[in-house]
Motif scaffolding. Structure first.
Motif, PDB file in Angstrom:
ATOM      1  N   THR A  96      12.348 156.999 -24.345  1.00 43.67           N
ATOM      2  CA  THR A  96      11.969 156.773 -22.957  1.00 43.67           C
ATOM      3  C   THR A  96      11.445 155.377 -22.736  1.00 43.67           C
ATOM      4  OG1 THR A  96       9.766 157.653 -23.429  1.00 43.67           O
ATOM      5  CG2 THR A  96      11.416 159.201 -22.634  1.00 43.67           C
ATOM      6  N   GLY A  97      11.030 154.693 -23.826  1.00 41.46           N
ATOM      7  CA  GLY A  97      10.506 153.342 -23.706  1.00 41.46           C
ATOM      8  C   GLY A  97      11.574 152.298 -23.911  1.00 41.46           C
ATOM      9  N   GLU A  98      11.136 151.044 -24.034  1.00 43.72           N
ATOM     10  CA  GLU A  98      12.073 149.957 -24.197  1.00 43.72           C
ATOM     11  C   GLU A  98      12.212 149.517 -25.646  1.00 43.72           C
ATOM     12  OE1 GLU A  98      10.878 146.785 -21.675  1.00 43.72           O
ATOM     13  OE2 GLU A  98      11.317 147.869 -19.833  1.00 43.72           O
ATOM     14  N   SER A  99      11.422 150.089 -26.541  1.00 46.28           N
ATOM     15  CA  SER A  99      11.461 149.662 -27.929  1.00 46.28           C
ATOM     16  C   SER A  99      12.789 150.041 -28.572  1.00 46.28           C
ATOM     17  CB  SER A  99      10.313 150.294 -28.714  1.00 46.28           C
ATOM     18  OG  SER A  99      10.349 149.892 -30.066  1.00 46.28           O
ATOM     19  N   ARG A 100      13.313 149.097 -29.365  1.00 44.85           N
ATOM     20  CA  ARG A 100      14.548 149.344 -30.094  1.00 44.85           C
ATOM     21  C   ARG A 100      14.323 148.958 -31.542  1.00 44.85           C
ATOM     22  NH1 ARG A 100      19.200 146.223 -27.098  1.00 44.85           N
ATOM     23  NH2 ARG A 100      20.436 147.316 -28.655  1.00 44.85           N
ATOM     24  N   SER A 101      15.033 149.641 -32.447  1.00 45.10           N
ATOM     25  CA  SER A 101      14.840 149.391 -33.868  1.00 45.10           C
ATOM     26  C   SER A 101      16.181 149.131 -34.540  1.00 45.10           C
ATOM     27  CB  SER A 101      14.134 150.584 -34.522  1.00 45.10           C
ATOM     28  OG  SER A 101      14.911 151.762 -34.358  1.00 45.10           O
ATOM     29  N   GLY A 102      16.142 148.923 -35.852  1.00 43.88           N
ATOM     30  CA  GLY A 102      17.352 148.661 -36.611  1.00 43.88           C
ATOM     31  C   GLY A 102      17.191 147.434 -37.489  1.00 43.88           C
ATOM     32  N   SER A 103      18.268 147.055 -38.168  1.00 39.00           N
ATOM     33  CA  SER A 103      18.243 145.884 -39.041  1.00 39.00           C
ATOM     34  C   SER A 103      18.609 144.636 -38.246  1.00 39.00           C
ATOM     35  CB  SER A 103      19.226 146.072 -40.198  1.00 39.00           C
ATOM     36  OG  SER A 103      20.547 146.250 -39.704  1.00 39.00           O
ATOM     37  N   CYS A 104      18.104 143.492 -38.704  1.00 41.79           N
ATOM     38  CA  CYS A 104      18.304 142.246 -37.961  1.00 41.79           C
ATOM     39  C   CYS A 104      18.532 141.072 -38.913  1.00 41.79           C
ATOM     40  CB  CYS A 104      17.082 141.966 -37.082  1.00 41.79           C
ATOM     41  SG  CYS A 104      17.203 140.450 -36.098  1.00 41.79           S
ATOM     42  N   THR A 105      19.373 140.142 -38.488  1.00 41.02           N
ATOM     43  CA  THR A 105      19.583 138.869 -39.168  1.00 41.02           C
ATOM     44  C   THR A 105      19.332 137.758 -38.165  1.00 41.02           C
ATOM     45  OG1 THR A 105      21.254 139.810 -40.653  1.00 41.02           O
ATOM     46  CG2 THR A 105      21.258 137.415 -40.396  1.00 41.02           C
ATOM     47  N   ALA A 106      18.659 136.689 -38.601  1.00 41.79           N
ATOM     48  CA  ALA A 106      18.366 135.560 -37.709  1.00 41.79           C
ATOM     49  C   ALA A 106      19.213 134.356 -38.110  1.00 41.79           C
ATOM     50  CB  ALA A 106      16.889 135.199 -37.760  1.00 41.79           C
ATOM     51  N   LEU A 107      19.789 133.689 -37.113  1.00 44.65           N
ATOM     52  CA  LEU A 107      20.579 132.471 -37.306  1.00 44.65           C
ATOM     53  C   LEU A 107      19.842 131.354 -36.584  1.00 44.65           C
ATOM     54  CD1 LEU A 107      24.113 133.982 -36.488  1.00 44.65           C
ATOM     55  CD2 LEU A 107      22.889 134.001 -38.676  1.00 44.65           C
ATOM     56  N   VAL A 108      19.298 130.402 -37.339  1.00 42.37           N
ATOM     57  CA  VAL A 108      18.368 129.429 -36.772  1.00 42.37           C
ATOM     58  C   VAL A 108      18.875 128.004 -36.943  1.00 42.37           C
ATOM     59  CG1 VAL A 108      16.003 128.553 -36.824  1.00 42.37           C
ATOM     60  CG2 VAL A 108      16.440 130.984 -37.265  1.00 42.37           C
ATOM     61  N   ASP A 109      19.069 127.329 -35.837  1.00 41.76           N
ATOM     62  CA  ASP A 109      19.390 125.909 -35.808  1.00 41.76           C
ATOM     63  C   ASP A 109      18.079 125.135 -35.958  1.00 41.76           C
ATOM     64  OD1 ASP A 109      20.049 123.301 -35.198  1.00 41.76           O
ATOM     65  OD2 ASP A 109      20.820 123.722 -33.194  1.00 41.76           O
ATOM     66  N   ALA A 110      17.884 124.460 -37.104  1.00 39.50           N
ATOM     67  CA  ALA A 110      16.612 123.786 -37.381  1.00 39.50           C
ATOM     68  C   ALA A 110      16.283 122.736 -36.325  1.00 39.50           C
ATOM     69  CB  ALA A 110      16.658 123.143 -38.768  1.00 39.50           C
ATOM     70  N   ARG A 111      17.265 122.014 -35.869  1.00 43.17           N
ATOM     71  CA  ARG A 111      17.032 120.970 -34.856  1.00 43.17           C
ATOM     72  C   ARG A 111      16.491 121.586 -33.573  1.00 43.17           C
ATOM     73  NH1 ARG A 111      19.401 119.326 -30.383  1.00 43.17           N
ATOM     74  NH2 ARG A 111      20.918 121.017 -30.626  1.00 43.17           N
ATOM     75  N   PHE A 112      17.059 122.713 -33.176  1.00 46.66           N
ATOM     76  CA  PHE A 112      16.593 123.387 -31.969  1.00 46.66           C
ATOM     77  C   PHE A 112      15.170 123.904 -32.134  1.00 46.66           C
ATOM     78  CE2 PHE A 112      15.939 127.554 -29.920  1.00 46.66           C
ATOM     79  CZ  PHE A 112      15.930 127.154 -28.595  1.00 46.66           C
ATOM     80  N   LEU A 113      14.847 124.411 -33.332  1.00 48.66           N
ATOM     81  CA  LEU A 113      13.512 124.970 -33.539  1.00 48.66           C
ATOM     82  C   LEU A 113      12.449 123.875 -33.413  1.00 48.66           C
ATOM     83  CD1 LEU A 113      12.679 127.906 -34.129  1.00 48.66           C
ATOM     84  CD2 LEU A 113      12.211 127.197 -36.468  1.00 48.66           C
ATOM     85  N   ILE A 114      12.760 122.687 -33.910  1.00 49.09           N
ATOM     86  CA  ILE A 114      11.816 121.569 -33.760  1.00 49.09           C
ATOM     87  C   ILE A 114      11.650 121.231 -32.284  1.00 49.09           C
ATOM     88  CG2 ILE A 114      11.456 119.115 -34.220  1.00 49.09           C
ATOM     89  CD1 ILE A 114      12.868 119.544 -36.889  1.00 49.09           C
ATOM     90  N   TRP A 115      12.745 121.194 -31.564  1.00 54.90           N
ATOM     91  CA  TRP A 115      12.672 120.908 -30.127  1.00 54.90           C
ATOM     92  C   TRP A 115      11.825 121.966 -29.423  1.00 54.90           C
ATOM     93  CZ3 TRP A 115      14.254 123.972 -26.037  1.00 54.90           C
ATOM     94  CH2 TRP A 115      14.193 123.369 -24.769  1.00 54.90           C
ATOM     95  N   LEU A 116      12.030 123.223 -29.813  1.00 52.51           N
ATOM     96  CA  LEU A 116      11.287 124.309 -29.177  1.00 52.51           C
ATOM     97  C   LEU A 116       9.794 124.164 -29.448  1.00 52.51           C
ATOM     98  CD1 LEU A 116      12.216 126.815 -27.525  1.00 52.51           C
ATOM     99  CD2 LEU A 116      11.977 128.152 -29.613  1.00 52.51           C
TER     100      LEU A 116
END
Length: 303
Positions: free
Chosen positions: A15-35
Motif C-alpha cells: 500500500t506504500g511507496e517503498s520498493r525493494s530488490g537488487s540494485c546496481t549503480a552506474l556512476v559517471d565520476a565527472r558528473f558526481l564531482i559536478w553534483l
C-alpha cells in the motif's frame, strides 16, 4: 510437478511507496564531482574518495522509498585514484575534454543494456546528466528494469528544472524515481572527510548488532511458525539449490523488519537477516532429523 515456492506465496500488501530488490549503480565520476559542487559550502576539488560511496547511495535511495540491496557500483572515470574497494568496479573511459563524453556514453550504455537483457538486477541507479542516455534508459525500462537517476535538490521542483535546464530535466523525467543526494554531504565524502568504511544510514532505534540479531530472529521465527508445512518444504528446497533467498520471501521479511524497527535495514543487517533465515529454516528441519544441521547447507553471504 512440484509447484514453485512463489506460485502459492501470499504476497505482502503493497500500500506504500517503498520498493525493494537488487540494485546496481552506474556512476559517471565527472558528473558526481559536478553534483557535489552544487550548493555545497566551501570549495570542492577534483580529488575523489569512494570509501563511503555505497553507504551514501544506499541512504539516498532509502530516502526515495527504495529499500534495495545495492550490490555493486560501476565507476566510470579517466583518473586513477589508487583505490581497490569491495563491490566497486572501475571502468576506464577517455577524458570528457577529449571526446565529449563519447567513451563514457558507450561504456555506461553497454553496461546498462547488458544488465537489462540479462535481468541481472531489479533496479539500476544512474549518476549522469547526459541526455544521450535517454534511449538506453527507455530500452532498459522496457526490459522490466526500474531505472533511477541521481540528482541534487533542484530535482524536487521539476517544473522549474524543465524551464532552467530542459535537457537535464528530460533525463530526470524519464527516471522511475529521482534519488536526491545532499550536495554538502557528497562533497565531504568525495574529499575523504568521512571515516573510511562508514555505513551511512538513517539513525537506528536499535544500534547494537546483537540486539538487531535477536529482533530478526524473533520476527523470522514468528513468520516461520505461521507458514504452512508445504510452503516450508518449498522454501527448504529453494534454499538448498540456491545461495540466494527467494525474492518474495526476502521482500516480505524486509518489510516486516522495517515495520518492527521503523527503518530500513543496513546492508550488513540484510545479510544477517538472510543468515538467520537459513538458521531458522534448516534448524527447524533438523529438529525432526538429527543428521541434518544448519552447517550442512551454504550460508548466503553474498546478499
Amino acid at each position: 510437478m512440484k509447484r514453485e515456492y512463489f506460485s502459492s506465496f501470499k504476497q505482502e500488501r503493497r500500500t506504500g511507496e517503498s520498493r525493494s530488490g537488487s540494485c546496481t549503480a552506474l556512476v559517471d565520476a565527472r558528473f558526481l564531482i559536478w553534483l557535489a559542487q552544487q550548493n555545497a559550502n566551501g570549495a570542492v576539488g577534483e580529488s575523489i574518495n569512494r570509501q563511503g560511496l555505497i553507504g551514501l547511495l544506499s541512504h539516498a535511495m532509502a530516502q526515495a522509498g527504495l529499500d534495495v540491496d545495492l550490490r555493486r557500483v560501476y565507476w566510470y572515470t579517466d583518473r586513477a585514484d589508487g583505490m581497490v574497494l569491495d563491490d566497486q568496479i572501475v571502468r576506464w573511459v577517455q577524458s570528457h575534454d577529449v571526446d565529449g563524453g563519447a567513451s563514457m556514453l558507450r561504456a555506461l550504455g553497454q553496461d546498462l543494456t547488458e544488465l537489462a537483457h540479462q535481468h541481472a538486477c531489479d533496479h539500476v541507479l544512474i549518476a549522469t546528466d547526459d541526455e544521450r542516455f535517454l534511449s538506453d534508459i527507455d530500452a532498459a525500462q522496457l526490459c522490466g528494469v526500474s531505472v533511477h537517476l541521481l540528482a541534487d535538490e533542484s530535482a524536487r521542483n521539476m517544473p522549474q528544472m524543465m524551464r532552467s535546464d530542459p535537457g537535464w530535466g528530460r533525463v530526470l523525467s524519464q527516471a522511475d524515481r529521482r534519488v536526491v543526494v545532499n550536495a554538502q554531504f557528497l562533497a565531504e565524502m568525495l574529499q575523504g572527510k568521512l571515516p573510511a568504511g562508514l555505513s551511512i544510514a538513517p539513525t537506528a532505534s536499535v544500534e547494537n548488532l546483537e540486539e538487531v540479531r535477536q529482533i530478526i530472529t524473533e520476527v523470522i521465527t514468528a513468520w516461520w511458525q505461521d507458514e504452512p508445512e508445504d510452503l516450508r518444504e518449498d522454501l527448504r528446497d529453494a534454499l538448498q539449490v540456491s545461495r540466494g533467498v527467494p525474492q518474495e520471501v526476502d521482500r516480505q521479511l524486509l518489510l516486516r523488519m522495517r515495520q518492527r524497527l521503523t527503518r530500513a535495514l543496513s546492508l550488513n543487517e540484510k545479510k544477517l537477516l538472510r543468515e538467520v533465515l537459513r538458521s531458522v529454516v534448516f534448524g527447524s528441519a533438523s529438529a525432526g532429523n538429527p543428521a541434518a544441521t544448519s552447517s550442512d547447507f551454504p550460508v548466503d553471504i553474498d546478499g
